[in-house]
Structures are given as C-alpha cells and as structure tokens.
Write a protein that holds these residues in place. Structure first.
Motif, PDB file in Angstrom:
ATOM      1  N   GLN A  84      31.640  58.380  47.310  1.00  0.00           N
ATOM      2  CA  GLN A  84      31.786  56.798  47.654  1.00  0.00           C
ATOM      3  C   GLN A  84      30.489  56.275  47.688  1.00  0.00           C
ATOM      4  O   GLN A  84      29.726  56.830  48.633  1.00  0.00           O
ATOM      5  CB  GLN A  84      32.481  56.306  49.148  1.00  0.00           C
ATOM      6  N   VAL A  85      30.129  55.010  47.014  1.00  0.00           N
ATOM      7  CA  VAL A  85      28.945  54.377  47.034  1.00  0.00           C
ATOM      8  C   VAL A  85      28.561  54.048  48.470  1.00  0.00           C
ATOM      9  O   VAL A  85      29.488  53.399  49.188  1.00  0.00           O
ATOM     10  CB  VAL A  85      28.658  53.154  46.023  1.00  0.00           C
ATOM     11  N   GLY A  86      27.225  54.171  48.972  1.00  0.00           N
ATOM     12  CA  GLY A  86      26.821  53.778  50.416  1.00  0.00           C
ATOM     13  C   GLY A  86      25.478  54.177  50.383  1.00  0.00           C
ATOM     14  O   GLY A  86      24.640  54.228  49.683  1.00  0.00           O
ATOM     15  N   ALA A  87      25.106  54.533  51.753  1.00  0.00           N
ATOM     16  CA  ALA A  87      23.709  54.607  52.204  1.00  0.00           C
ATOM     17  C   ALA A  87      22.907  55.664  51.534  1.00  0.00           C
ATOM     18  O   ALA A  87      21.816  55.144  51.143  1.00  0.00           O
ATOM     19  CB  ALA A  87      23.723  54.962  53.926  1.00  0.00           C
ATOM     20  N   ALA A  88      23.479  56.410  50.849  1.00  0.00           N
ATOM     21  CA  ALA A  88      22.662  57.394  50.055  1.00  0.00           C
ATOM     22  C   ALA A  88      23.304  57.829  48.789  1.00  0.00           C
ATOM     23  O   ALA A  88      22.924  58.846  48.233  1.00  0.00           O
ATOM     24  CB  ALA A  88      22.577  58.802  51.004  1.00  0.00           C
ATOM     25  N   VAL A  89      24.357  57.205  48.293  1.00  0.00           N
ATOM     26  CA  VAL A  89      25.017  57.401  47.332  1.00  0.00           C
ATOM     27  C   VAL A  89      25.209  56.288  46.369  1.00  0.00           C
ATOM     28  O   VAL A  89      25.355  55.242  46.888  1.00  0.00           O
ATOM     29  CB  VAL A  89      26.403  58.039  47.342  1.00  0.00           C
ATOM     30  N   PRO A  90      24.888  56.252  44.942  1.00  0.00           N
ATOM     31  CA  PRO A  90      24.414  57.629  44.298  1.00  0.00           C
ATOM     32  C   PRO A  90      22.983  57.671  44.159  1.00  0.00           C
ATOM     33  O   PRO A  90      22.557  58.597  43.282  1.00  0.00           O
ATOM     34  CB  PRO A  90      25.015  56.988  42.696  1.00  0.00           C
ATOM     35  N   HIS A  91      22.023  56.724  44.737  1.00  0.00           N
ATOM     36  CA  HIS A  91      20.705  57.189  45.066  1.00  0.00           C
ATOM     37  C   HIS A  91      20.177  56.752  46.425  1.00  0.00           C
ATOM     38  O   HIS A  91      21.006  56.075  46.992  1.00  0.00           O
ATOM     39  CB  HIS A  91      19.893  56.472  43.797  1.00  0.00           C
ATOM     40  N   ALA A  92      18.966  56.886  46.649  1.00  0.00           N
ATOM     41  CA  ALA A  92      18.267  56.378  47.705  1.00  0.00           C
ATOM     42  C   ALA A  92      17.906  54.785  47.617  1.00  0.00           C
ATOM     43  O   ALA A  92      17.346  54.666  46.935  1.00  0.00           O
ATOM     44  CB  ALA A  92      17.031  57.296  48.239  1.00  0.00           C
ATOM     45  N   TRP A  93      18.741  53.813  48.537  1.00  0.00           N
ATOM     46  CA  TRP A  93      18.623  52.472  48.104  1.00  0.00           C
ATOM     47  C   TRP A  93      17.367  52.131  48.570  1.00  0.00           C
ATOM     48  O   TRP A  93      16.895  52.165  49.848  1.00  0.00           O
ATOM     49  CB  TRP A  93      19.659  51.944  48.960  1.00  0.00           C
ATOM     50  N   GLY A  94      16.726  51.186  48.104  1.00  0.00           N
ATOM     51  CA  GLY A  94      15.450  50.262  48.265  1.00  0.00           C
ATOM     52  C   GLY A  94      15.228  48.834  47.960  1.00  0.00           C
ATOM     53  O   GLY A  94      16.163  48.520  47.299  1.00  0.00           O
ATOM     54  N   ASP A  95      14.203  48.499  48.152  1.00  0.00           N
ATOM     55  CA  ASP A  95      13.801  46.705  48.020  1.00  0.00           C
ATOM     56  C   ASP A  95      14.295  46.711  46.454  1.00  0.00           C
ATOM     57  O   ASP A  95      13.894  47.387  45.453  1.00  0.00           O
ATOM     58  CB  ASP A  95      12.487  46.803  48.081  1.00  0.00           C
ATOM     59  N   THR A  96      14.917  45.627  46.080  1.00  0.00           N
ATOM     60  CA  THR A  96      15.419  45.013  44.937  1.00  0.00           C
ATOM     61  C   THR A  96      16.549  45.843  44.131  1.00  0.00           C
ATOM     62  O   THR A  96      17.067  45.590  42.816  1.00  0.00           O
ATOM     63  CB  THR A  96      14.240  44.738  43.769  1.00  0.00           C
ATOM     64  N   ASP A  97      17.059  47.059  44.713  1.00  0.00           N
ATOM     65  CA  ASP A  97      18.131  47.662  44.216  1.00  0.00           C
ATOM     66  C   ASP A  97      19.458  46.593  44.222  1.00  0.00           C
ATOM     67  O   ASP A  97      19.433  45.798  45.069  1.00  0.00           O
ATOM     68  CB  ASP A  97      18.327  48.833  44.923  1.00  0.00           C
ATOM     69  N   VAL A  98      20.341  46.951  43.319  1.00  0.00           N
ATOM     70  CA  VAL A  98      21.437  45.987  43.188  1.00  0.00           C
ATOM     71  C   VAL A  98      22.721  46.723  42.951  1.00  0.00           C
ATOM     72  O   VAL A  98      22.827  47.935  42.555  1.00  0.00           O
ATOM     73  CB  VAL A  98      21.474  45.297  41.797  1.00  0.00           C
ATOM     74  N   LEU A  99      23.800  46.569  43.872  1.00  0.00           N
ATOM     75  CA  LEU A  99      25.075  46.869  43.410  1.00  0.00           C
ATOM     76  C   LEU A  99      25.992  45.537  43.018  1.00  0.00           C
ATOM     77  O   LEU A  99      26.101  44.809  43.660  1.00  0.00           O
ATOM     78  CB  LEU A  99      25.843  47.292  44.603  1.00  0.00           C
ATOM     79  N   SER A 100      26.677  46.001  42.055  1.00  0.00           N
ATOM     80  CA  SER A 100      27.388  44.679  41.151  1.00  0.00           C
ATOM     81  C   SER A 100      28.742  45.286  40.965  1.00  0.00           C
ATOM     82  O   SER A 100      28.949  46.021  40.385  1.00  0.00           O
ATOM     83  CB  SER A 100      26.676  44.279  39.907  1.00  0.00           C
ATOM     84  N   VAL A 101      29.885  44.355  41.317  1.00  0.00           N
ATOM     85  CA  VAL A 101      31.225  44.771  41.312  1.00  0.00           C
ATOM     86  C   VAL A 101      32.046  43.659  40.774  1.00  0.00           C
ATOM     87  O   VAL A 101      32.054  42.365  41.055  1.00  0.00           O
ATOM     88  CB  VAL A 101      31.732  45.293  42.694  1.00  0.00           C
TER      89      VAL A 101
END
Length: 108
Positions: A84-101
């Motif tokens: 499941q997508v979250g704190a460390a999935v599918p990558h290490a999240w950082g500034d300007t990263d985006v999740l779009s649903v």
C-alpha cells in the motif's frame, strides 16, 4: 507541513468521480505505514478500483491502483500486489513529490 492535499468530486445521480492530489512540501511529514483517504460520498458495498500515480519528481513514475474499502468510506492506493502506498512505498517521499488519484464509483 507545507504540502498540499486537494480533493474534488462530481456527483451525477448515484455515480461519483473523485480526484485527489497530494504534493509534498519541504516540511511535509509522511507518518508511518500506509495512507487512508476518506471519500467525499459513501460508496456502495461493492468492489471499486481506479487509477493512481505516485511521482518521485525528477526520478520515476509509479503506476498504482486506487481501491475503495468494502466499508465504502475510505480509499487506499495499492502498488505491486499487497503493498500500500504510504510513508515509504513506492519510494522515499520528499519535496515536490506527487500522489494523484482518480476513481469513479457507485454511491449508496
């Protein structure tokens, strides 16, 4: 944090189309585990799936699937099987990263 979380929806009869966009800021914290988003309108108790993409800005795009819980009140985003997508999935999240649903579902 200073990220943004925007949700919009349209409702036509018993059909709801919901779009969500999360953009991380440089002070955004991501918690632990996976993320659960509350739906704007209760979904019917049947399986609903939609599209999602996690963007590790400047690095990669991760194609995902949005899934509404059978309870009909919340949505999660799945990546590669049971992850499941979250704190460390599918990558290490950082500034300007985006999740779009985006998902269209039947309401009660």
């Amino acid at each position: 944090g200073n990220g943004t979380l925007i949700g919009k929806y349209t409702l036509r009869d018993k059909l709801c189309t919901f779009s969500l966009s999360m953009t991380a800021g440089n002070t955004t914290t991501f918690g632990t585990g996976y993320w659960i988003f509350t739906l704007p309108v209760q979904a019917a108790a049947i399986a609903h799936v939609g599209a999602a993409v996690a963007i590790d800005t400047g690095v990669a795009y991760y194609i995902c699937t949005s899934v509404i819980a059978l309870s009909g009140s919340s949505l999660t985003v799945a990546y590669t099987g049971a992850s499941q997508v979250g704190a460390a999935v599918p990558h290490a999240w950082g500034d300007t990263d985006v999740l779009s649903v985006t998902i269209t579902y039947m309401t009660v």
